[in-house]
Motif scaffolding. Sequence first.
Motif, PDB file in Angstrom:
ATOM      1  N   MET A  90       0.832  -1.204   0.000  1.00  0.00           N
ATOM      2  CA  MET A  90       0.000   0.000   0.000  1.00  0.00           C
ATOM      3  C   MET A  90       0.865   1.253   0.000  1.00  0.00           C
ATOM      4  SD  MET A  90      -3.501   0.644   1.434  1.00  0.00           S
ATOM      5  CE  MET A  90      -4.416   2.148   1.408  1.00  0.00           C
ATOM      6  N   PHE A  92       0.442   5.388   0.533  1.00  0.00           N
ATOM      7  CA  PHE A  92      -0.518   6.332   1.102  1.00  0.00           C
ATOM      8  C   PHE A  92      -0.338   7.743   0.537  1.00  0.00           C
ATOM      9  CE2 PHE A  92       0.219   3.003   4.170  1.00  0.00           C
ATOM     10  CZ  PHE A  92      -1.038   2.728   4.684  1.00  0.00           C
ATOM     11  N   ASN A  96       3.624   8.309   4.916  1.00  0.00           N
ATOM     12  CA  ASN A  96       3.718   7.510   6.143  1.00  0.00           C
ATOM     13  C   ASN A  96       5.012   6.719   6.246  1.00  0.00           C
ATOM     14  OD1 ASN A  96       1.223   8.486   6.723  1.00  0.00           O
ATOM     15  ND2 ASN A  96       0.125   6.614   6.211  1.00  0.00           N
ATOM     16  N   LEU A  97       6.119   7.321   5.824  1.00  0.00           N
ATOM     17  CA  LEU A  97       7.415   6.688   6.091  1.00  0.00           C
ATOM     18  C   LEU A  97       7.667   6.742   7.587  1.00  0.00           C
ATOM     19  CD1 LEU A  97       9.645   8.098   3.215  1.00  0.00           C
ATOM     20  CD2 LEU A  97       8.588   5.851   3.379  1.00  0.00           C
ATOM     21  N   PHE A  98       8.517   5.820   8.085  1.00  0.00           N
ATOM     22  CA  PHE A  98       8.837   5.825   9.506  1.00  0.00           C
ATOM     23  C   PHE A  98       9.956   6.843   9.745  1.00  0.00           C
ATOM     24  CE2 PHE A  98       7.593   1.217   8.777  1.00  0.00           C
ATOM     25  CZ  PHE A  98       6.269   1.449   9.095  1.00  0.00           C
ATOM     26  N   PRO A  99       9.676   7.942  10.449  1.00  0.00           N
ATOM     27  CA  PRO A  99      10.654   9.040  10.526  1.00  0.00           C
ATOM     28  C   PRO A  99      11.902   8.687  11.333  1.00  0.00           C
ATOM     29  CG  PRO A  99       8.772   9.478  11.943  1.00  0.00           C
ATOM     30  CD  PRO A  99       8.425   8.253  11.151  1.00  0.00           C
ATOM     31  N   HIS A 100      11.807   7.646  12.182  1.00  0.00           N
ATOM     32  CA  HIS A 100      12.960   7.305  13.018  1.00  0.00           C
ATOM     33  C   HIS A 100      13.862   6.295  12.337  1.00  0.00           C
ATOM     34  CE1 HIS A 100       9.819   4.410  13.623  1.00  0.00           C
ATOM     35  NE2 HIS A 100      10.603   3.612  14.320  1.00  0.00           N
ATOM     36  N   MET A 101      13.561   5.960  11.090  1.00  0.00           N
ATOM     37  CA  MET A 101      14.386   4.996  10.370  1.00  0.00           C
ATOM     38  C   MET A 101      14.933   5.648   9.102  1.00  0.00           C
ATOM     39  SD  MET A 101      12.098   1.555  10.480  1.00  0.00           S
ATOM     40  CE  MET A 101      11.226   1.046  11.965  1.00  0.00           C
ATOM     41  N   LEU A 144      12.951  12.957   6.900  1.00  0.00           N
ATOM     42  CA  LEU A 144      12.814  14.400   7.104  1.00  0.00           C
ATOM     43  C   LEU A 144      13.560  15.204   6.043  1.00  0.00           C
ATOM     44  CD1 LEU A 144      11.772  16.518   9.254  1.00  0.00           C
ATOM     45  CD2 LEU A 144      14.112  16.527  10.096  1.00  0.00           C
ATOM     46  N   ARG A 158       9.356   0.738  -0.507  1.00  0.00           N
ATOM     47  CA  ARG A 158       9.062  -0.009   0.717  1.00  0.00           C
ATOM     48  C   ARG A 158       7.970  -1.047   0.468  1.00  0.00           C
ATOM     49  NH1 ARG A 158       6.808   3.050   6.056  1.00  0.00           N
ATOM     50  NH2 ARG A 158       5.113   3.583   4.659  1.00  0.00           N
TER      51      ARG A 158
ATOM     52  N   GLY B 172      -1.332   7.545  10.684  1.00  0.00           N
ATOM     53  CA  GLY B 172      -0.735   7.032   9.453  1.00  0.00           C
ATOM     54  C   GLY B 172       0.404   6.055   9.710  1.00  0.00           C
ATOM     55  N   GLN B 173       1.138   6.271  10.804  1.00  0.00           N
ATOM     56  CA  GLN B 173       2.247   5.382  11.142  1.00  0.00           C
ATOM     57  C   GLN B 173       1.733   3.986  11.445  1.00  0.00           C
ATOM     58  OE1 GLN B 173       5.753   6.107  11.429  1.00  0.00           O
ATOM     59  NE2 GLN B 173       4.982   7.672  10.056  1.00  0.00           N
ATOM     60  N   ALA B 176       0.542   2.385   8.202  1.00  0.00           N
ATOM     61  CA  ALA B 176       1.638   1.935   7.344  1.00  0.00           C
ATOM     62  C   ALA B 176       2.193   0.613   7.860  1.00  0.00           C
ATOM     63  CB  ALA B 176       2.729   2.991   7.292  1.00  0.00           C
ATOM     64  N   ALA B 179      -0.335  -2.148   7.181  1.00  0.00           N
ATOM     65  CA  ALA B 179      -0.351  -2.507   5.762  1.00  0.00           C
ATOM     66  C   ALA B 179       0.845  -3.391   5.400  1.00  0.00           C
ATOM     67  CB  ALA B 179      -0.378  -1.253   4.898  1.00  0.00           C
ATOM     68  N   GLN B 195       9.179   6.243  18.457  1.00  0.00           N
ATOM     69  CA  GLN B 195       8.834   7.646  18.199  1.00  0.00           C
ATOM     70  C   GLN B 195       8.270   8.310  19.441  1.00  0.00           C
ATOM     71  OE1 GLN B 195       6.956   8.518  14.289  1.00  0.00           O
ATOM     72  NE2 GLN B 195       7.010   6.322  13.979  1.00  0.00           N
ATOM     73  N   ARG B 198      10.809   9.343  22.144  1.00  0.00           N
ATOM     74  CA  ARG B 198      11.497  10.567  21.806  1.00  0.00           C
ATOM     75  C   ARG B 198      10.722  11.799  22.255  1.00  0.00           C
ATOM     76  NH1 ARG B 198      14.778  10.017  16.377  1.00  0.00           N
ATOM     77  NH2 ARG B 198      16.273  11.620  16.851  1.00  0.00           N
ATOM     78  N   ASP B 274      16.915  13.415  13.915  1.00  0.00           N
ATOM     79  CA  ASP B 274      16.440  13.025  12.595  1.00  0.00           C
ATOM     80  C   ASP B 274      14.976  13.338  12.356  1.00  0.00           C
ATOM     81  OD1 ASP B 274      18.267  10.225  13.542  1.00  0.00           O
ATOM     82  OD2 ASP B 274      19.002  11.816  12.243  1.00  0.00           O
TER      83      ASP B 274
END
Lengths: 253, 275
Positions: A90, A92, A96-101, A144, A158, B172-173, B176, B179, B195, B198, B274
């Motif tokens: 999916m 979006f 909705n990427l994982f910001p901490h990775m 980011l 992904r 959304g997290q 994702a 999914a 997350q 933090r 980050d």
Amino acid sequence: MAPIVRISNLDKYFGRLHVLKNVSLEVQPREVICLIGRSGSGKSTLLRCINFLEEPSGGSIEVDGLTVHSHERGNEHRQRIHEVRLKTGMVFQEFNLFPHMSVLQNVIEGPVTVKGMERSEAIALGEKNLDSVGMLFKRDEYPLRLSGGQKQRVAIARALTMQPRVMLFDEPTSALDPELIGEVLNVMKKVAKDGMTMIVVTHEMGFAREVADRVLVMAEGEIIEDANPTALFSAPKDPRTQALIERYRTGGR
Amino acid sequence: MDTANSSGQSQADLLVAVQKRKQANFRMGVGATWGILLLILIFLFSGKSIGSYQTIQLNTEFMRNNLAFIGGGLGQTLFVSILSILLAMLLALLTALGRLSTFPPIFALSTFYVSLIRGTPLYLQIFFFFLALPQLGIILSGVLAGVLALGLNYGAYMSETFRAALSSVGKGQREAATALGMTPLQTMRRVILPQALRFAIPPMGNDFISMTKDSALVSATGFVHELMWRAQKVGRAQFNNLEALLMAAMFYWVMTLLLTFLQSRLEAYLAKGDR
């Protein structure tokens, strides 16, 4: 050929609101389907029912030979939903990427955590997919620091790295600045050309015309038109479809 | 064109310089006023006289003699605080997760705990562990009673911090992760918690700082020889409470200043990260 996705008599209520009304749809392998319609027509909800981000109120979903009936409950039912999710990727609207990775971590997270794939194997696969969306050069960057278009390309990589049978796109370019839309659509064209089955909720009529095998028009929770793009755009049957296409034409897209 | 550009450039430089000077002046003004207030405070306790008014005379010999003894409680204060904050973090996290549960007993346990602890004074809780439990045959050392009481108390308050942090991670997290086929547990562990933690670190730093001071209440058990206990002990014995408490206050204050400084560095570091 047996369809790879078969939606039968799907109903969805949000509270008392009847969002999907007895929707049925078959998608053949390697087909690219574009779902268009005004906002609130139910097209996103239909897409999100396919991988059970929304729980259907009635009917059944079949993906790659695996059928889930909405009335069932229990562990076996949950397991089948899980397997359907593994068969579907999916993308979006909001990425909705994982910001901490990092970019690479985002891409290999699914295969490693969910499928238990060897890390080295996942990295090789992830790098291959990042390369094919043109994002390998940002492999160690964090989301980011990416533009919207770059984020969405990573999100596509992904989803692809899970090796799904069907890719679902939920308005993948709607959150992008106009100048960034092209790069994402180009990646999607490439994915289509590689033979992926795709269901795309979109407002990009140019993309639908060029890439889709079939365009479905939704209104008030029903599919009101289902035709190849040439036929649909040159001779729309339903007056609502005519109005929709007219709106896009004057809107300049 | 070139000259217009460079004069535009110098114009901007000028504005930035003015801005910087304003900020520097403000900081200097604040620093100078702090200095003056500090001097006034010191003067008030200097024993000097202005005309017929005499400032407060402290027994400096007592202070010199007991500096090491009172300061020796600093380690115990930090020890109790660190153990308590660790316990509090664990309880807060579990409680916050419990608040997300759809299983009624778990949800109820969380809300019950928070309600009970927040509905009673910390001072009472410390005495409860130290004085009431022995009646039931459970005898805890002063440190253990203190750590349990402080940990339970702060855990209840901090669970709200964790809850806010967990809910600050967007919907959304979760979608994702779902999914991708992650189970709810995997989603929590791999996506939501990293997350949320933090977001939770800066407020947890604040809680730790206030805990170092609330740890003074543990002195009431009489068996934890931290700053407050030591100050009271020597102060009462020689009727030099004024000096003893002032010294303890200075230790707490300096410790808080240091921890606040570290906290601001940590926050700056996280903000630069980050995200």
